[in-house]
Design a protein around this motif. Structure first.
Motif, PDB file in Angstrom:
ATOM      1  N   THR A   1       0.866  -1.177   0.000  1.00 61.86           N
ATOM      2  CA  THR A   1       0.000   0.000   0.000  1.00 61.86           C
ATOM      3  C   THR A   1       0.906   1.231   0.000  1.00 61.86           C
ATOM      4  OG1 THR A   1      -0.055   0.206   2.407  1.00 61.86           O
ATOM      5  CG2 THR A   1      -1.696  -1.266   1.383  1.00 61.86           C
ATOM      6  N   ALA A   2       0.318   2.377  -0.229  1.00 58.31           N
ATOM      7  CA  ALA A   2       1.092   3.618  -0.234  1.00 58.31           C
ATOM      8  C   ALA A   2       1.744   3.861   1.118  1.00 58.31           C
ATOM      9  CB  ALA A   2       0.190   4.786  -0.618  1.00 58.31           C
ATOM     10  N   ASP A   3       1.018   3.582   2.194  1.00 58.78           N
ATOM     11  CA  ASP A   3       1.559   3.787   3.538  1.00 58.78           C
ATOM     12  C   ASP A   3       2.707   2.818   3.838  1.00 58.78           C
ATOM     13  OD1 ASP A   3      -0.186   5.833   4.040  1.00 58.78           O
ATOM     14  OD2 ASP A   3      -1.616   4.612   5.175  1.00 58.78           O
ATOM     15  N   GLU A   4       2.572   1.566   3.396  1.00 59.25           N
ATOM     16  CA  GLU A   4       3.628   0.571   3.618  1.00 59.25           C
ATOM     17  C   GLU A   4       4.898   0.970   2.867  1.00 59.25           C
ATOM     18  OE1 GLU A   4       0.873  -3.442   4.284  1.00 59.25           O
ATOM     19  OE2 GLU A   4       1.543  -2.870   2.266  1.00 59.25           O
ATOM     20  N   LYS A   5       4.733   1.382   1.634  1.00 52.70           N
ATOM     21  CA  LYS A   5       5.890   1.803   0.845  1.00 52.70           C
ATOM     22  C   LYS A   5       6.547   3.031   1.469  1.00 52.70           C
ATOM     23  CE  LYS A   5       7.368   3.172  -3.790  1.00 52.70           C
ATOM     24  NZ  LYS A   5       6.943   3.434  -5.195  1.00 52.70           N
ATOM     25  N   SER A   6       5.739   3.946   1.931  1.00 51.85           N
ATOM     26  CA  SER A   6       6.275   5.160   2.543  1.00 51.85           C
ATOM     27  C   SER A   6       7.088   4.830   3.790  1.00 51.85           C
ATOM     28  CB  SER A   6       5.124   6.100   2.900  1.00 51.85           C
ATOM     29  OG  SER A   6       5.609   7.257   3.552  1.00 51.85           O
ATOM     30  N   ALA A   7       6.596   3.897   4.602  1.00 50.85           N
ATOM     31  CA  ALA A   7       7.298   3.509   5.827  1.00 50.85           C
ATOM     32  C   ALA A   7       8.651   2.882   5.507  1.00 50.85           C
ATOM     33  CB  ALA A   7       6.438   2.540   6.636  1.00 50.85           C
ATOM     34  N   ILE A   8       8.693   2.044   4.466  1.00 55.38           N
ATOM     35  CA  ILE A   8       9.958   1.408   4.074  1.00 55.38           C
ATOM     36  C   ILE A   8      10.928   2.447   3.537  1.00 55.38           C
ATOM     37  CG2 ILE A   8      11.039  -0.236   2.499  1.00 55.38           C
ATOM     38  CD1 ILE A   8       8.446  -1.875   2.616  1.00 55.38           C
ATOM     39  N   LEU A   9      10.450   3.335   2.683  1.00 53.06           N
ATOM     40  CA  LEU A   9      11.314   4.382   2.127  1.00 53.06           C
ATOM     41  C   LEU A   9      11.888   5.267   3.231  1.00 53.06           C
ATOM     42  CD1 LEU A   9       9.304   5.444  -1.048  1.00 53.06           C
ATOM     43  CD2 LEU A   9      11.576   4.385  -1.000  1.00 53.06           C
ATOM     44  N   GLU A  10      11.069   5.561   4.228  1.00 55.01           N
ATOM     45  CA  GLU A  10      11.539   6.378   5.340  1.00 55.01           C
ATOM     46  C   GLU A  10      12.638   5.650   6.117  1.00 55.01           C
ATOM     47  OE1 GLU A  10       9.877   8.599   9.391  1.00 55.01           O
ATOM     48  OE2 GLU A  10       8.488   7.610   8.025  1.00 55.01           O
ATOM     49  N   SER A  11      12.484   4.345   6.336  1.00 54.48           N
ATOM     50  CA  SER A  11      13.505   3.589   7.071  1.00 54.48           C
ATOM     51  C   SER A  11      14.800   3.487   6.265  1.00 54.48           C
ATOM     52  CB  SER A  11      12.987   2.195   7.437  1.00 54.48           C
ATOM     53  OG  SER A  11      12.906   1.355   6.308  1.00 54.48           O
ATOM     54  N   ILE A  12      14.688   3.335   4.959  1.00 54.10           N
ATOM     55  CA  ILE A  12      15.889   3.273   4.110  1.00 54.10           C
ATOM     56  C   ILE A  12      16.621   4.615   4.147  1.00 54.10           C
ATOM     57  CG2 ILE A  12      16.737   3.051   1.744  1.00 54.10           C
ATOM     58  CD1 ILE A  12      14.494   1.021   1.243  1.00 54.10           C
ATOM     59  N   GLU A  13      15.865   5.703   4.068  1.00 56.31           N
ATOM     60  CA  GLU A  13      16.487   7.025   4.113  1.00 56.31           C
ATOM     61  C   GLU A  13      17.112   7.293   5.481  1.00 56.31           C
ATOM     62  OE1 GLU A  13      17.589  10.959   2.801  1.00 56.31           O
ATOM     63  OE2 GLU A  13      17.332   8.954   1.921  1.00 56.31           O
ATOM     64  N   ASP A  14      16.441   6.885   6.540  1.00 61.06           N
ATOM     65  CA  ASP A  14      17.016   7.057   7.879  1.00 61.06           C
ATOM     66  C   ASP A  14      18.301   6.249   8.022  1.00 61.06           C
ATOM     67  OD1 ASP A  14      15.054   8.794   8.688  1.00 61.06           O
ATOM     68  OD2 ASP A  14      13.910   7.317   9.843  1.00 61.06           O
ATOM     69  N   TYR A  15      18.319   5.064   7.421  1.00 60.67           N
ATOM     70  CA  TYR A  15      19.556   4.275   7.447  1.00 60.67           C
ATOM     71  C   TYR A  15      20.650   4.990   6.663  1.00 60.67           C
ATOM     72  CZ  TYR A  15      23.145   1.169   5.815  1.00 60.67           C
ATOM     73  OH  TYR A  15      24.373   0.664   5.485  1.00 60.67           O
ATOM     74  N   ARG A  16      20.319   5.488   5.470  1.00 58.63           N
ATOM     75  CA  ARG A  16      21.314   6.172   4.641  1.00 58.63           C
ATOM     76  C   ARG A  16      21.938   7.347   5.381  1.00 58.63           C
ATOM     77  NH1 ARG A  16      22.124  10.379   1.317  1.00 58.63           N
ATOM     78  NH2 ARG A  16      20.091  11.300   1.788  1.00 58.63           N
ATOM     79  N   LEU A  17      21.137   8.019   6.178  1.00 57.40           N
ATOM     80  CA  LEU A  17      21.613   9.177   6.939  1.00 57.40           C
ATOM     81  C   LEU A  17      22.259   8.780   8.268  1.00 57.40           C
ATOM     82  CD1 LEU A  17      18.578  11.563   6.317  1.00 57.40           C
ATOM     83  CD2 LEU A  17      20.837  11.657   5.229  1.00 57.40           C
ATOM     84  N   ARG A  18      22.347   7.483   8.516  1.00 56.61           N
ATOM     85  CA  ARG A  18      22.975   6.925   9.709  1.00 56.61           C
ATOM     86  C   ARG A  18      22.204   7.237  10.991  1.00 56.61           C
ATOM     87  NH1 ARG A  18      28.195   5.192   8.559  1.00 56.61           N
ATOM     88  NH2 ARG A  18      28.337   4.784   6.326  1.00 56.61           N
ATOM     89  N   PHE A  19      20.898   7.378  10.882  1.00 61.13           N
ATOM     90  CA  PHE A  19      20.071   7.570  12.075  1.00 61.13           C
ATOM     91  C   PHE A  19      19.710   6.233  12.720  1.00 61.13           C
ATOM     92  CE2 PHE A  19      18.266  11.624   9.941  1.00 61.13           C
ATOM     93  CZ  PHE A  19      19.378  12.355  10.360  1.00 61.13           C
ATOM     94  N   ILE A  20      19.625   5.200  11.908  1.00 59.21           N
ATOM     95  CA  ILE A  20      19.243   3.875  12.387  1.00 59.21           C
ATOM     96  C   ILE A  20      20.175   2.834  11.768  1.00 59.21           C
ATOM     97  CG2 ILE A  20      16.808   4.484  12.746  1.00 59.21           C
ATOM     98  CD1 ILE A  20      16.173   3.132  10.079  1.00 59.21           C
ATOM     99  N   PRO A  21      20.306   1.652  12.388  1.00 61.39           N
ATOM    100  CA  PRO A  21      21.177   0.605  11.827  1.00 61.39           C
ATOM    101  C   PRO A  21      20.520  -0.117  10.644  1.00 61.39           C
ATOM    102  CG  PRO A  21      20.183  -0.170  13.844  1.00 61.39           C
ATOM    103  CD  PRO A  21      19.783   1.271  13.710  1.00 61.39           C
ATOM    104  N   LEU A  22      21.339  -0.824   9.903  1.00 56.92           N
ATOM    105  CA  LEU A  22      20.882  -1.543   8.712  1.00 56.92           C
ATOM    106  C   LEU A  22      19.802  -2.563   9.028  1.00 56.92           C
ATOM    107  CD1 LEU A  22      21.170  -2.262   5.688  1.00 56.92           C
ATOM    108  CD2 LEU A  22      23.097  -3.749   6.313  1.00 56.92           C
ATOM    109  N   ILE A  23      19.862  -3.155  10.204  1.00 55.95           N
ATOM    110  CA  ILE A  23      18.915  -4.211  10.548  1.00 55.95           C
ATOM    111  C   ILE A  23      17.462  -3.727  10.485  1.00 55.95           C
ATOM    112  CG2 ILE A  23      18.957  -3.760  13.038  1.00 55.95           C
ATOM    113  CD1 ILE A  23      18.835  -7.212  11.318  1.00 55.95           C
ATOM    114  N   VAL A  24      17.226  -2.420  10.672  1.00 54.64           N
ATOM    115  CA  VAL A  24      15.853  -1.897  10.695  1.00 54.64           C
ATOM    116  C   VAL A  24      15.194  -1.983   9.320  1.00 54.64           C
ATOM    117  CG1 VAL A  24      14.378   0.076  11.190  1.00 54.64           C
ATOM    118  CG2 VAL A  24      16.313  -0.442  12.696  1.00 54.64           C
TER     119      VAL A  24
END
Length: 318
Positions: free
Chosen positions: A259-282
């Motif tokens: 769904t749009a919300d599911e995709k948005s949540a994944i994209l946000e986690s990938i971007e947070d990882y890229r910015l080093r806010f969260i670890p890769l495991i998330v």
């Protein structure tokens, strides 16, 4: 992870706590004894003890050229070079060495140091650019074997890269020992595609081109080239940028399910990882949730999602 054969790892005996050092002490490594011991079977080696040096004993050092140094007693000047070289040439050919999938060496050792070992000139001035006599023979004999020093393994990135190579090499060895099967090789390669991409896009493409031409190769020639490219690729450290690229590729396989919300949540986690806010495991865990939820078989089988036991928690740091 799929069930794998036992992983045998060579290790300098002093890192296991054996009192084999020149001063009758040891250099026990907690990483080796408390973490790695749960996942591998160690083959303990102490070249200096095995050539007849006792404990305690006179310390030795390397003297001469970096390419062909002598191993001499620090005070007596007694040469152990011939014995050590002869021993090393024989030891590396033993059956227990041929089954290894990795090796952990004692840093700075004139016999086991992988790199930056002191080599003294005749005037007593040291350089830090040599290798231990045994370590040099080992690395020359097994150029694709994952080898590291316990000191370097304190670095989280080096540690993760070593363990990824260790488990990957073990799987590759199993594959190449089996009767040659194009189907099995293509399956193996397919399952490792995103792991390879996370380390080297260049090698990922080269290996893909090689596999596409598998029918043009004789089995021995193909195995040799595939092994070289595969292990060369994994020597490159994975980075946040490379991981982000892989995560976005994997997300593409879910575009018709989310769904749009599911995709948005994944994209946000990938971007947070890229910015080093969260670890890769998330982001990996989030993607795995939807991959299994929607049964995306091609991605479910990707080694990238779990290239080593999760209990090692190598993807849990930022």
């Amino acid at each position: 992870m799929k069930k794998e054969q036992p992983i045998f790892v060579g290790v300098s005996s002093c890192l296991l706590g054996a009192k084999v050092r020149f001063d009758a002490g040891h250099k026990k490594s907690d990483f080796v004894t408390d973490i790695m011991s749960d996942y591998v079977k160690f083959v303990s080696v102490c070249p200096e003890i095995e050539i007849g040096m006792g404990t305690p004993r006179e310390a030795v050092r390397l003297v001469g050229s970096n390419e062909n140094p002598e191993m001499l007693g620090v005070k007596s000047g007694i040469s152990w070079t011939t014995k050590m070289n002869s021993y090393s040439n024989t030891r590396i050919k033993n059956a227990d060495m041929k089954k290894l999938s990795g090796y952990i060496l004692k840093s700075k050792s004139p016999s086991c140091g992988m790199e930056r070992v002191k080599v003294y000139t005749e005037k007593g001035m040291p350089s830090h650019s040599g290798s231990g006599l045994f370590a040099k023979k080992l690395m020359d004999a097994y150029p694709y074997l994952p080898i590291e020093e316990e000191g370097r393994l304190q670095d989280k990135k080096i540690r993760e890269n070593f363990i990824i190579r260790l488990f990957a090499y073990n799987r590759l060895k199993q594959l190449l020992k089996e009767p040659f099967s194009r189907k099995k090789i293509i399956q193996f390669h397919t399952e490792h595609k995103y792991l390879l991409m996370s380390h080297s896009v260049k090698h990922y493409k080269l290996i893909g081109q090689l596999v596409a031409k598998i029918s043009e190769y004789k089995p021995a020639a193909f195995k040799k080239e595939y092994r070289q490219l595969f292990m060369d690729a994994l020597k490159y450290q994975a980075t946040a940028k490379k991981h982000t690229n892989v995560l976005m590729h994997i997300l593409g396989y879910l575009k018709n399910n989310l769904t749009a919300d599911e995709k948005s949540a994944i994209l946000e986690s990938i971007e947070d990882y890229r910015l080093r806010f969260i670890p890769l495991i998330v982001p990996v865990t989030l993607l795995k949730h939807y991959i299994y939820k929607y049964d995306v078989t091609y991605i479910k089988n990707q080694v990238y999602l779990e290239p080593h036991p999760k209990e090692l928690m190598l993807r849990n740091h930022v």
